[in-house]
Structures are given as C-alpha cells and as structure tokens.
Design an enzyme around this catalytic site. Structure first.
Site, PDB file in Angstrom:
ATOM      1  N   SER A 132       0.837  -1.193   0.000  1.00  0.00           N
ATOM      2  CA  SER A 132       0.000   0.000   0.000  1.00  0.00           C
ATOM      3  C   SER A 132       0.875   1.247   0.000  1.00  0.00           C
ATOM      4  CB  SER A 132      -0.924  -0.002   1.222  1.00  0.00           C
ATOM      5  OG  SER A 132      -0.153  -0.092   2.412  1.00  0.00           O
ATOM      6  N   ALA A 159       7.042   2.436   2.522  1.00  0.00           N
ATOM      7  CA  ALA A 159       7.597   2.461   3.868  1.00  0.00           C
ATOM      8  C   ALA A 159       7.333   3.834   4.465  1.00  0.00           C
ATOM      9  CB  ALA A 159       9.093   2.169   3.857  1.00  0.00           C
ATOM     10  N   GLY A 199       3.575   0.604   8.988  1.00  0.00           N
ATOM     11  CA  GLY A 199       2.434   0.506   9.887  1.00  0.00           C
ATOM     12  C   GLY A 199       1.637   1.778  10.019  1.00  0.00           C
ATOM     13  N   GLY A 200       2.029   2.813   9.230  1.00  0.00           N
ATOM     14  CA  GLY A 200       1.246   4.041   9.263  1.00  0.00           C
ATOM     15  C   GLY A 200      -0.191   3.832   8.832  1.00  0.00           C
ATOM     16  N   GLU A 231       1.490  -6.735   6.018  1.00  0.00           N
ATOM     17  CA  GLU A 231       2.623  -6.286   5.205  1.00  0.00           C
ATOM     18  C   GLU A 231       3.860  -7.133   5.475  1.00  0.00           C
ATOM     19  OE1 GLU A 231       1.472  -1.552   4.748  1.00  0.00           O
ATOM     20  OE2 GLU A 231       2.663  -2.221   6.454  1.00  0.00           O
TER      21      GLU A 231
END
Length: 287
Positions: free
Chosen positions: A73, A136, A148-149, A156
């Site tokens: 993503s 990233a 992880g945002g 992921e």
C-alpha cells in the site's frame, strides 16, 4: 524463437517519460520509481518464462506454477500496480489470470490489484511469493524499515517475508539516516492488552520510553483504530533505533504484542525513491 531479453520486453511498454504529466514533479518521480522497480525485477522473471509459456494453449496454463507478486500500500505503490497491469495487457498471450497472481497486504492494495485487472489471490493459497513491492514510512541506509502508518503492518510483514525479494518504492521523504528519525514505532497489540503492554514497555525501556499512545480512529468514529486482524495499534517512541533487529526482538518478547512495525532487513534488495525534483534514486542496502 528470437531471444527474449528484458530490453526487448521493455521496448514494447510505454516509456514513462512519454506519459501525461502528473500534478507535481514528486508524483512524476514516484511513478518513474515504481515503473523502474517493476521493470527491473518483474521483467527478468517474465523473460525467463516466455520461451516455455509461448508454446502453451490456454488449457495448459492450468498446470503452470504461477508467478506470485505481493502488492503493498501507499501512494507510490499505486504506480507499481499500474505498471504491472500494463505489462499483463501488453503480454496477454503469455500472461493471464492463471499464471500471474497478486496477493495483497490490506484493503487498499486489494483495490489496487482489482482496479488494474490483476487476479487477486491469498497468501494462504499462494505462499510462494516471487517479488513483493511495498512502501515504507521510514527506510534507513541498510533498508531496514518502519511500516504501519496505515495499520496493516502484520499483513505487510507476512507478504514481505514470504517473498524471495522485497522491493521498497517510496518518495524521498521516507529516506532517513536511522529509524524513528521522525516516526514512532507502530505495534499491533491484542485488544485487551494495551495496559499490560505499556507497563512492560516502561519496565523494559525506562526513561527512554517517551510516548506510548493507542492510535485513535477517524474523528467521526469513536475509539481506537482496529486492524484487519481485529487488534489495536499503539505508537511508541523510545528514541533513535540503531539496532533494529534487537529492538524488534525485545518488543516481540512482550506478551500481547502481536507484531511490530520494525522491519529488520532480511530480503529487501533495493529501494526506489522518487525525489521532489523529479529524479529517482535507486538504493541498495549498505553492507
């Protein structure tokens, strides 16, 4: 049959510099970075398969082991999926829904796959991933990452570690000298465990623990962010991260932490950064 090379395949694709200009030089460079990453890593795979696949009937493709690609993503990965969709259309005689499968890291990447008319599969059914492309939040010179945002860090990491090669595509704001340069570390925590986890973090890191916050949902939805795995996200700040593997293992040792947003580099082979001036940097991990 004429020898199939990456260069011969690339000549049949649309050159990125002939495409309509996007909204900014940064967006143009993000697209160029993703196209370059996809061309340099996917096209060699395709070139190696074409001599065999070009002789098959559509019925015979059902016996072929497919190429499985992980799609992550982020705003830059959008263009990686776009390029893969173009490659599939261009080489439709040898690429089809039987031999090219894409696995997603979350809801956004599922939509990217479907939007580009690629076949969506699951990691449970297609565990052997050839390449994974993802963004990233931060990436250091060794290509260790924070992710992880978007609260998809567990999925992921599952896709990234399933891949033979992992490739980062991002903009240059994600390139940092060390992790936690500007981002907190996201951790995925079992729903009823945040209080326990915070106590253990304070014991483990002491005064180095500056922040430990449950990530809140959107303003119109009360409560915490809920991940695809029905857990919550905590964002923690323990200062600069230089030994990424050690900190990751420390965090994973705490009961209640399902996964961390620290991605120690195991199989990340390259990062492609789009720069604000429109150029692209291709970075390999420092030894």
């Amino acid at each position: 049959m004429t020898e199939v090379t990456v260069e011969s395949l690339q000549k049949q694709l649309i050159p990125v510099d002939t495409l309509p200009t996007l909204s900014s030089p940064l967006e143009n460079s993000k697209r160029a970075a993703s196209y370059k990453a996809m061309d340099q890593y996917f096209l060699p795979l395709l070139a190696s398969k074409i001599p065999e696949w070009s002789t098959l009937t559509i019925e015979q493709f059902s016996d072929v082991e497919p190429i499985v690609i992980g799609i992550g993503s982020g705003s830059t990965v959008v263009y990686a999926a776009e390029r893969l969709g173009e490659i599939k259309r261009t080489f439709g005689k040898v690429l089809n829904d039987l031999n090219l499968i894409c696995v997603a890291t979350g809801f956004q990447s599922e939509n990217l796959i479907l939007h580009n008319k690629l076949r969506l599969g699951t990691i449970a059914y297609y565990p052997k991933v050839a390449l994974a492309f993802d963004g990233a939040d931060e990436c250091d010179p060794q290509l260790n990452c924070i992710k992880g945002g978007g609260a998809c860090l567990l999925q992921e990491k599952l896709i990234a570690l399933s891949a033979e090669k992992f490739i980062i595509v991002a903009d240059d704001r994600k390139k940092v000298p060390y992790l936690s340069y500007g981002w907190k570390i996201p951790i995925e925590v079992v729903n009823n465990a945040p209080t326990f986890v915070e106590i253990q973090l304070k014991k483990m890191f002491g005064d180095d623990l500056k922040d430990c916050i449950i990530r809140e949902s959107m303003p119109k939805k009360a409560g915490a962010v809920v991940t695809d795995n029905f857990n919550c996200i905590m964002d923690i700040n323990i200062g600069p991260i230089h030994d990424v593997k050690k900190v990751h293992e420390q965090l994973k040792s705490i009961t209640g932490i399902v996964e961390t947003g620290l991605f120690p580099n195991i199989n990340c082979v390259a990062a492609y950064y789009g720069n604000s001036d429109g150029t692209v940097d291709e970075i390999f991990p420092e030894k």
